[in-house]
Design a protein around this motif. Structure first.
Motif, PDB file in Angstrom:
ATOM      1  N   PHE A 129       0.828  -1.214   0.000  1.00 26.29           N
ATOM      2  CA  PHE A 129       0.000   0.000   0.000  1.00 26.29           C
ATOM      3  C   PHE A 129       0.859   1.259   0.000  1.00 26.29           C
ATOM      4  O   PHE A 129       0.519   2.252  -0.650  1.00 26.29           O
ATOM      5  CB  PHE A 129      -0.989  -0.012   1.170  1.00 26.29           C
ATOM      6  N   GLU A 130       1.988   1.230   0.701  1.00 23.58           N
ATOM      7  CA  GLU A 130       2.910   2.376   0.665  1.00 23.58           C
ATOM      8  C   GLU A 130       3.472   2.583  -0.732  1.00 23.58           C
ATOM      9  O   GLU A 130       3.633   3.726  -1.174  1.00 23.58           O
ATOM     10  CB  GLU A 130       4.045   2.191   1.675  1.00 23.58           C
ATOM     11  N   SER A 131       3.770   1.492  -1.442  1.00 22.13           N
ATOM     12  CA  SER A 131       4.304   1.647  -2.798  1.00 22.13           C
ATOM     13  C   SER A 131       3.260   2.256  -3.726  1.00 22.13           C
ATOM     14  O   SER A 131       3.594   3.062  -4.597  1.00 22.13           O
ATOM     15  CB  SER A 131       4.822   0.312  -3.351  1.00 22.13           C
ATOM     16  N   ILE A 132       1.994   1.918  -3.527  1.00 25.87           N
ATOM     17  CA  ILE A 132       0.921   2.524  -4.332  1.00 25.87           C
ATOM     18  C   ILE A 132       0.865   4.026  -4.067  1.00 25.87           C
ATOM     19  O   ILE A 132       0.806   4.833  -4.995  1.00 25.87           O
ATOM     20  CB  ILE A 132      -0.440   1.859  -4.026  1.00 25.87           C
TER      21      ILE A 132
ATOM     22  N   ASP B 265       0.427   8.088  -8.429  1.00 22.77           N
ATOM     23  CA  ASP B 265      -0.119   8.006  -9.782  1.00 22.77           C
ATOM     24  C   ASP B 265      -1.590   8.407  -9.734  1.00 22.77           C
ATOM     25  O   ASP B 265      -2.440   7.617  -9.332  1.00 22.77           O
ATOM     26  CB  ASP B 265       0.049   6.581 -10.305  1.00 22.77           C
ATOM     27  N   THR B 266      -1.874   9.622 -10.140  1.00 20.78           N
ATOM     28  CA  THR B 266      -3.251  10.122 -10.063  1.00 20.78           C
ATOM     29  C   THR B 266      -4.202   9.357 -10.974  1.00 20.78           C
ATOM     30  O   THR B 266      -5.407   9.429 -10.807  1.00 20.78           O
ATOM     31  CB  THR B 266      -3.319  11.625 -10.387  1.00 20.78           C
ATOM     32  N   GLY B 267      -3.662   8.588 -11.909  1.00 21.73           N
ATOM     33  CA  GLY B 267      -4.489   7.757 -12.764  1.00 21.73           C
ATOM     34  C   GLY B 267      -4.814   6.408 -12.128  1.00 21.73           C
ATOM     35  O   GLY B 267      -5.556   5.614 -12.695  1.00 21.73           O
ATOM     36  N   ASN B 268      -4.263   6.164 -10.953  1.00 16.57           N
ATOM     37  CA  ASN B 268      -4.494   4.892 -10.271  1.00 16.57           C
ATOM     38  C   ASN B 268      -5.764   5.011  -9.428  1.00 16.57           C
ATOM     39  O   ASN B 268      -5.795   5.731  -8.435  1.00 16.57           O
ATOM     40  CB  ASN B 268      -3.309   4.539  -9.382  1.00 16.57           C
TER      41      ASN B 268
ATOM     42  N   SER C  74      -7.959   4.648  -1.919  1.00 13.92           N
ATOM     43  CA  SER C  74      -8.241   3.537  -1.005  1.00 13.92           C
ATOM     44  C   SER C  74      -6.979   3.067  -0.291  1.00 13.92           C
ATOM     45  O   SER C  74      -7.021   2.745   0.907  1.00 13.92           O
ATOM     46  CB  SER C  74      -8.870   2.371  -1.771  1.00 13.92           C
ATOM     47  N   ALA C  75      -5.859   3.028  -1.002  1.00 18.09           N
ATOM     48  CA  ALA C  75      -4.596   2.633  -0.379  1.00 18.09           C
ATOM     49  C   ALA C  75      -4.209   3.637   0.705  1.00 18.09           C
ATOM     50  O   ALA C  75      -3.749   3.253   1.790  1.00 18.09           O
ATOM     51  CB  ALA C  75      -3.491   2.522  -1.428  1.00 18.09           C
ATOM     52  N   THR C  76      -4.432   4.914   0.433  1.00 17.10           N
ATOM     53  CA  THR C  76      -4.150   5.961   1.419  1.00 17.10           C
ATOM     54  C   THR C  76      -5.008   5.769   2.660  1.00 17.10           C
ATOM     55  O   THR C  76      -4.525   5.856   3.789  1.00 17.10           O
ATOM     56  CB  THR C  76      -4.387   7.355   0.797  1.00 17.10           C
ATOM     57  N   LYS C  77      -6.294   5.489   2.464  1.00 20.22           N
ATOM     58  CA  LYS C  77      -7.206   5.273   3.599  1.00 20.22           C
ATOM     59  C   LYS C  77      -6.793   4.064   4.428  1.00 20.22           C
ATOM     60  O   LYS C  77      -6.837   4.102   5.657  1.00 20.22           O
ATOM     61  CB  LYS C  77      -8.639   5.098   3.106  1.00 20.22           C
ATOM     62  N   ILE C  78      -6.393   2.984   3.768  1.00 22.30           N
ATOM     63  CA  ILE C  78      -5.971   1.794   4.496  1.00 22.30           C
ATOM     64  C   ILE C  78      -4.726   2.082   5.324  1.00 22.30           C
ATOM     65  O   ILE C  78      -4.644   1.704   6.488  1.00 22.30           O
ATOM     66  CB  ILE C  78      -5.731   0.601   3.539  1.00 22.30           C
TER      67      ILE C  78
END
Length: 108
Positions: A82-85, A90-93, A98-102
């Protein structure tokens, strides 16, 4: 079939694909294994898929790999994924929010 929650059948069909895209097939196998709670196999398939040169497949594989690690109670690797995401920013991701929230909810 995945969308209809026919995971066993989708997994069987994905395994029989004769496709040049190993990463794409690995992704579809991985998400079905995840849905069937075959976590070690899902993790292995999704690790293969995340090496794809296809950005869409790699993004999706990262997201589901993080979820697979969470379901397997492997918090260290889940956090790493999740940190790598989030670090790629990548604003297109579509998985970035959701990764930030987790990360904020479970790892801070």
């Amino acid at each position: 079939m995945y969308e209809q929650k026919q995971y066993e059948e989708a997994l069987f069909k994905a395994r029989t694909l004769k496709d040049d895209s190993t990463h794409c097939v690995a992704y579809f196998i991985g998400i079905n294994q995840l849905a069937l709670a075959a976590l070690p196999k899902a993790i292995e398939s999704l690790q293969t898929a995340r090496a794809s040169s296809n950005a869409l497949i790699a993004r999706k594989a990262d997201w589901y790999l993080g979820l697979a690690y969470l379901r397997a109670n492997d918090e260290k690797n889940a956090q790493r994924i999740f940190e790598s995401i989030v670090e790629k920013n990548d604003t297109g991701n579509p998985y970035l929010p959701s990764a930030t929230k987790i990360l904020d909810r479970f790892f801070k």
